[in-house]
Write a protein that holds these residues in place. Structure first.
Motif, PDB file in Angstrom:
ATOM      1  N   MET A 185       0.837  -1.202   0.000  1.00  0.00           N
ATOM      2  CA  MET A 185       0.000   0.000   0.000  1.00  0.00           C
ATOM      3  C   MET A 185       0.878   1.260   0.000  1.00  0.00           C
ATOM      4  O   MET A 185       0.641   2.195  -0.762  1.00  0.00           O
ATOM      5  N   LYS A 186       1.891   1.287   0.857  1.00  0.00           N
ATOM      6  CA  LYS A 186       2.776   2.433   0.911  1.00  0.00           C
ATOM      7  C   LYS A 186       3.526   2.620  -0.398  1.00  0.00           C
ATOM      8  O   LYS A 186       3.755   3.747  -0.835  1.00  0.00           O
ATOM      9  N   VAL A 187       3.914   1.491  -1.016  1.00  0.00           N
ATOM     10  CA  VAL A 187       4.643   1.558  -2.295  1.00  0.00           C
ATOM     11  C   VAL A 187       3.760   2.169  -3.373  1.00  0.00           C
ATOM     12  O   VAL A 187       4.197   3.010  -4.175  1.00  0.00           O
ATOM     13  N   THR A 188       2.508   1.774  -3.394  1.00  0.00           N
ATOM     14  CA  THR A 188       1.570   2.303  -4.395  1.00  0.00           C
ATOM     15  C   THR A 188       1.340   3.787  -4.196  1.00  0.00           C
ATOM     16  O   THR A 188       1.327   4.569  -5.161  1.00  0.00           O
ATOM     17  N   ILE A 189       1.162   4.199  -2.954  1.00  0.00           N
ATOM     18  CA  ILE A 189       0.944   5.624  -2.664  1.00  0.00           C
ATOM     19  C   ILE A 189       2.180   6.446  -3.052  1.00  0.00           C
ATOM     20  O   ILE A 189       2.064   7.536  -3.630  1.00  0.00           O
ATOM     21  N   ARG A 190       3.355   5.910  -2.746  1.00  0.00           N
ATOM     22  CA  ARG A 190       4.581   6.622  -3.110  1.00  0.00           C
ATOM     23  C   ARG A 190       4.714   6.732  -4.621  1.00  0.00           C
ATOM     24  O   ARG A 190       5.128   7.780  -5.137  1.00  0.00           O
ATOM     25  N   PHE A 191       4.382   5.645  -5.353  1.00  0.00           N
ATOM     26  CA  PHE A 191       4.462   5.660  -6.825  1.00  0.00           C
ATOM     27  C   PHE A 191       3.528   6.713  -7.395  1.00  0.00           C
ATOM     28  O   PHE A 191       3.918   7.508  -8.265  1.00  0.00           O
ATOM     29  N   ILE A 192       2.295   6.749  -6.902  1.00  0.00           N
ATOM     30  CA  ILE A 192       1.330   7.731  -7.409  1.00  0.00           C
ATOM     31  C   ILE A 192       1.776   9.148  -7.075  1.00  0.00           C
ATOM     32  O   ILE A 192       1.656  10.070  -7.898  1.00  0.00           O
ATOM     33  N   ASN A 204       4.881  10.280  -6.632  1.00  0.00           N
ATOM     34  CA  ASN A 204       6.002  10.667  -7.494  1.00  0.00           C
ATOM     35  C   ASN A 204       5.544  10.971  -8.914  1.00  0.00           C
ATOM     36  O   ASN A 204       6.027  11.922  -9.546  1.00  0.00           O
ATOM     37  N   LEU A 205       4.624  10.158  -9.424  1.00  0.00           N
ATOM     38  CA  LEU A 205       4.118  10.374 -10.780  1.00  0.00           C
ATOM     39  C   LEU A 205       3.377  11.703 -10.881  1.00  0.00           C
ATOM     40  O   LEU A 205       3.564  12.476 -11.843  1.00  0.00           O
ATOM     41  N   LEU A 206       2.533  12.010  -9.897  1.00  0.00           N
ATOM     42  CA  LEU A 206       1.803  13.282  -9.907  1.00  0.00           C
ATOM     43  C   LEU A 206       2.757  14.463  -9.815  1.00  0.00           C
ATOM     44  O   LEU A 206       2.555  15.504 -10.471  1.00  0.00           O
ATOM     45  N   PHE A 207       3.795  14.323  -9.004  1.00  0.00           N
ATOM     46  CA  PHE A 207       4.773  15.408  -8.855  1.00  0.00           C
ATOM     47  C   PHE A 207       5.450  15.703 -10.190  1.00  0.00           C
ATOM     48  O   PHE A 207       5.609  16.876 -10.581  1.00  0.00           O
ATOM     49  N   ILE A 208       5.859  14.658 -10.905  1.00  0.00           N
ATOM     50  CA  ILE A 208       6.529  14.843 -12.205  1.00  0.00           C
ATOM     51  C   ILE A 208       5.587  15.487 -13.217  1.00  0.00           C
ATOM     52  O   ILE A 208       5.957  16.429 -13.940  1.00  0.00           O
ATOM     53  N   LEU A 209       4.344  14.998 -13.265  1.00  0.00           N
ATOM     54  CA  LEU A 209       3.379  15.536 -14.237  1.00  0.00           C
ATOM     55  C   LEU A 209       2.998  16.976 -13.914  1.00  0.00           C
ATOM     56  O   LEU A 209       2.835  17.814 -14.817  1.00  0.00           O
ATOM     57  N   ILE A 210       2.834  17.281 -12.622  1.00  0.00           N
ATOM     58  CA  ILE A 210       2.492  18.655 -12.226  1.00  0.00           C
ATOM     59  C   ILE A 210       3.642  19.597 -12.576  1.00  0.00           C
ATOM     60  O   ILE A 210       3.426  20.726 -13.053  1.00  0.00           O
ATOM     61  N   LEU A 211       4.876  19.165 -12.354  1.00  0.00           N
ATOM     62  CA  LEU A 211       6.029  19.993 -12.697  1.00  0.00           C
ATOM     63  C   LEU A 211       6.104  20.215 -14.201  1.00  0.00           C
ATOM     64  O   LEU A 211       6.400  21.325 -14.674  1.00  0.00           O
ATOM     65  N   LEU A 212       5.805  19.161 -14.974  1.00  0.00           N
ATOM     66  CA  LEU A 212       5.784  19.299 -16.436  1.00  0.00           C
ATOM     67  C   LEU A 212       4.693  20.265 -16.867  1.00  0.00           C
ATOM     68  O   LEU A 212       4.919  21.147 -17.728  1.00  0.00           O
ATOM     69  N   ALA A 213       3.500  20.133 -16.265  1.00  0.00           N
ATOM     70  CA  ALA A 213       2.392  21.022 -16.629  1.00  0.00           C
ATOM     71  C   ALA A 213       2.702  22.468 -16.269  1.00  0.00           C
ATOM     72  O   ALA A 213       2.361  23.407 -17.000  1.00  0.00           O
ATOM     73  N   ALA A 214       3.367  22.660 -15.122  1.00  0.00           N
ATOM     74  CA  ALA A 214       3.698  24.026 -14.712  1.00  0.00           C
ATOM     75  C   ALA A 214       4.684  24.671 -15.685  1.00  0.00           C
ATOM     76  O   ALA A 214       4.521  25.844 -16.065  1.00  0.00           O
ATOM     77  N   ILE A 271      17.116   3.481  -3.889  1.00  0.00           N
ATOM     78  CA  ILE A 271      17.716   4.286  -4.953  1.00  0.00           C
ATOM     79  C   ILE A 271      16.937   5.581  -5.116  1.00  0.00           C
ATOM     80  O   ILE A 271      15.758   5.674  -4.754  1.00  0.00           O
ATOM     81  N   SER A 272      17.610   6.598  -5.689  1.00  0.00           N
ATOM     82  CA  SER A 272      16.980   7.901  -5.883  1.00  0.00           C
ATOM     83  C   SER A 272      17.680   8.639  -7.020  1.00  0.00           C
ATOM     84  O   SER A 272      18.801   8.287  -7.395  1.00  0.00           O
ATOM     85  N   ASP A 273      17.012   9.640  -7.543  1.00  0.00           N
ATOM     86  CA  ASP A 273      17.649  10.481  -8.550  1.00  0.00           C
ATOM     87  C   ASP A 273      18.502  11.534  -7.849  1.00  0.00           C
ATOM     88  O   ASP A 273      18.552  11.595  -6.614  1.00  0.00           O
ATOM     89  N   VAL A 274      19.167  12.385  -8.638  1.00  0.00           N
ATOM     90  CA  VAL A 274      20.082  13.375  -8.064  1.00  0.00           C
ATOM     91  C   VAL A 274      19.349  14.357  -7.167  1.00  0.00           C
ATOM     92  O   VAL A 274      19.835  14.729  -6.091  1.00  0.00           O
ATOM     93  N   PHE A 275      18.137  14.764  -7.563  1.00  0.00           N
ATOM     94  CA  PHE A 275      17.401  15.788  -6.823  1.00  0.00           C
ATOM     95  C   PHE A 275      16.532  15.199  -5.707  1.00  0.00           C
ATOM     96  O   PHE A 275      15.982  15.933  -4.900  1.00  0.00           O
ATOM     97  N   GLY A 276      16.391  13.892  -5.708  1.00  0.00           N
ATOM     98  CA  GLY A 276      15.552  13.265  -4.688  1.00  0.00           C
ATOM     99  C   GLY A 276      14.075  13.336  -4.993  1.00  0.00           C
ATOM    100  O   GLY A 276      13.243  13.151  -4.096  1.00  0.00           O
ATOM    101  N   PHE A 277      13.731  13.604  -6.270  1.00  0.00           N
ATOM    102  CA  PHE A 277      12.319  13.667  -6.633  1.00  0.00           C
ATOM    103  C   PHE A 277      11.677  12.277  -6.638  1.00  0.00           C
ATOM    104  O   PHE A 277      10.544  12.104  -6.204  1.00  0.00           O
ATOM    105  N   VAL A 278      12.406  11.296  -7.160  1.00  0.00           N
ATOM    106  CA  VAL A 278      11.896   9.925  -7.271  1.00  0.00           C
ATOM    107  C   VAL A 278      12.729   9.028  -6.352  1.00  0.00           C
ATOM    108  O   VAL A 278      13.957   8.966  -6.481  1.00  0.00           O
ATOM    109  N   LYS A 279      12.062   8.359  -5.441  1.00  0.00           N
ATOM    110  CA  LYS A 279      12.731   7.448  -4.515  1.00  0.00           C
ATOM    111  C   LYS A 279      12.065   6.087  -4.586  1.00  0.00           C
ATOM    112  O   LYS A 279      10.839   5.990  -4.579  1.00  0.00           O
TER     113      LYS A 279
END
Length: 419
Positions: free
Chosen positions: A1-8, A10-20, A159-167
């Protein structure tokens, strides 16, 4: 459950940043705004790849140089990680998942007064720069291993990216068992006429055979000692004759280990009790026909060590994993054992608890046991004045009781008296 919430998330964060960024480019216009948007696209693509990257497809294994070690030893552990697709990763964190039983030390018994010294935090986390590597090795060292069956349950990889956006993290169920056997100490058995502060003559009273009273003579048989030869009868009969001796009532030595949970917990005192038990067995096994070990805890376990060494491995294995588990006091369990156990001629009791009921039980046991020796193991600061009075009363009743504190455990070899 926690993994699914984290995945969603992270995905929303990336899409919102792209939309912005897209909205900023559309409304602001110009070279700079569109340059920022297109410059972010490769980062967006990498974040999406990392988000959908199958971390659980990694192969993780562990290498242990030995599976059986001694308490207090150190061991080097190597974790192997292998992946098929070399997606560039900035870094990864590898963590061993250890049960609470690992958070102990095999400590020096000089700290019998400070049992908290045996508890530590054995958290093992290693950070590794990964990059494009397909295979990685993480090595670490476990020191001062505690006695017991220790199980490494799994490996957590983060694992994580350089900025820590995706963990991302995943637990790999890599199980390995390590058997840490109790140590044995060199023991010096003192003469019955001396104490810890006197003399150095060594004698094992439990190994003395009942060869003082000769009841007859017989012909020599292979295995008879040279000192048993009856020279007068040999000369008279013109054949080698040996003495026959009175048979002892029992040729078994009983060692009784207290495995009950004491009111005042001192893990080091119990570890010392286990070590003394195994050390005594090793010291006495060569000269005693039968050694019987009884551990009294939640249930009573009995092991027999005969001349053929049958049962020796069973005793060592059981003493490796034993932990205090008895619900009631040791004195009560000893009382119940008296009612069910057969007559014991020679008895050694190893305990870290002494109370008034124990004193009464021992005095009753003295009526049916020829020889009783008690080893009371405890830190000097844990021994109350009333317990010292009980020890004095036990000694006055003719029962040998020896106190082993941190002072005695600092002696090498450990000097004990079995009188």
């Amino acid at each position: 459950m926690k993994v699914t919430i984290r995945f969603i998330g992270n995905l929303l964060f990336i899409l919102i940043l792209l939309a912005a960024l897209f909205s900023y480019a559309m409304f602001q216009g110009g070279f700079v705004s569109w340059f920022l948007f297109y410059s972010y696209l490769p980062i967006l693509l990498y974040h999406l790849c990392l988000l959908f990257y199958p971390l659980n497809h990694w192969k993780v294994s562990r290498t242990l140089p030995r599976r059986i070690v001694q308490a207090g030893d150190a061991i080097d552990v190597t974790i192997h990680l292998e992946r098929k697709f070399p997606l560039p990763l900035y870094y990864g964190v590898v963590e061993e998942i250890m049960p609470a039983t690992w958070n102990r030390l095999h400590h020096d018994y000089a700290f019998l007064n400070e049992p908290d010294h045996v508890t530590i935090d054995r958290t093992v986390k290693k950070m590794k720069m990964i990059g494009f590597k397909k295979q990685l090795e993480i090595s670490y060292r476990l020191e001062n291993l505690p006695r017991g069956e220790l199980e490494l349950q799994g490996v957590r990889v983060f694992i994580s990216d350089v900025f820590g956006f995706v963990k991302k993290e995943h637990i790999f169920p890599v199980q390995d068992e390590l058997i840490v056997q109790p140590n044995t100490r060199e023991i010096r058995l003192l003469d019955r006429a001396v104490s810890f502060e006197q003399g150095q003559q060594v004698v094992n009273l439990f190994q003395l055979e009942n060869t003082n009273v000769a009841t007859g003579v017989r012909e020599y048989a292979p295995g008879d000692r040279f000192s048993w030869i009856h020279w007068k009868q040999t000369a008279k009969n013109q054949s080698v004759m040996t003495k026959e001796f009175e048979q002892a009532r029992s040729d078994s030595l009983f060692i009784l280990l207290d495995a009950c949970i004491p009111k005042r917990k001192n893990p080091l005192a119990f570890e010392a009790s286990v070590e003394l038990t195994l050390s005594l067995i090793k010291k006495l096994e060569k000269g005693t026909t039968n050694i019987e070990l009884l551990t009294v805890g939640k249930e009573t376990k009995e092991f027999t060590l005969r001349e053929s060494n049958q049962g020796k491995s069973d005793i060592r294995y059981y003493l490796t994993k034993i932990q205090p588990d008895g619900d009631g006091p040791f004195s009560g369990a000893l009382k119940e054992l008296m009612l069910t156990e057969k007559r014991m001629e020679r008895l050694v009791i190893i305990t870290s608890t002494v109370d008034d009921f124990f004193r009464q039980t021992i005095q009753e046991l003295r009526q049916r046991t020829a020889q009783i020796v008690i080893f009371y193991i405890q830190g000097s600061k844990f021994i109350l004045e009333k317990e010292q009075d009980m020890i004095a009363q036990i000694k006055k009743s003719g029962i040998a009781i020896h106190l082993l504190t941190e002072k005695e455990w600092l002696t090498t070899p450990l000097e004990v008296s079995i009188r």
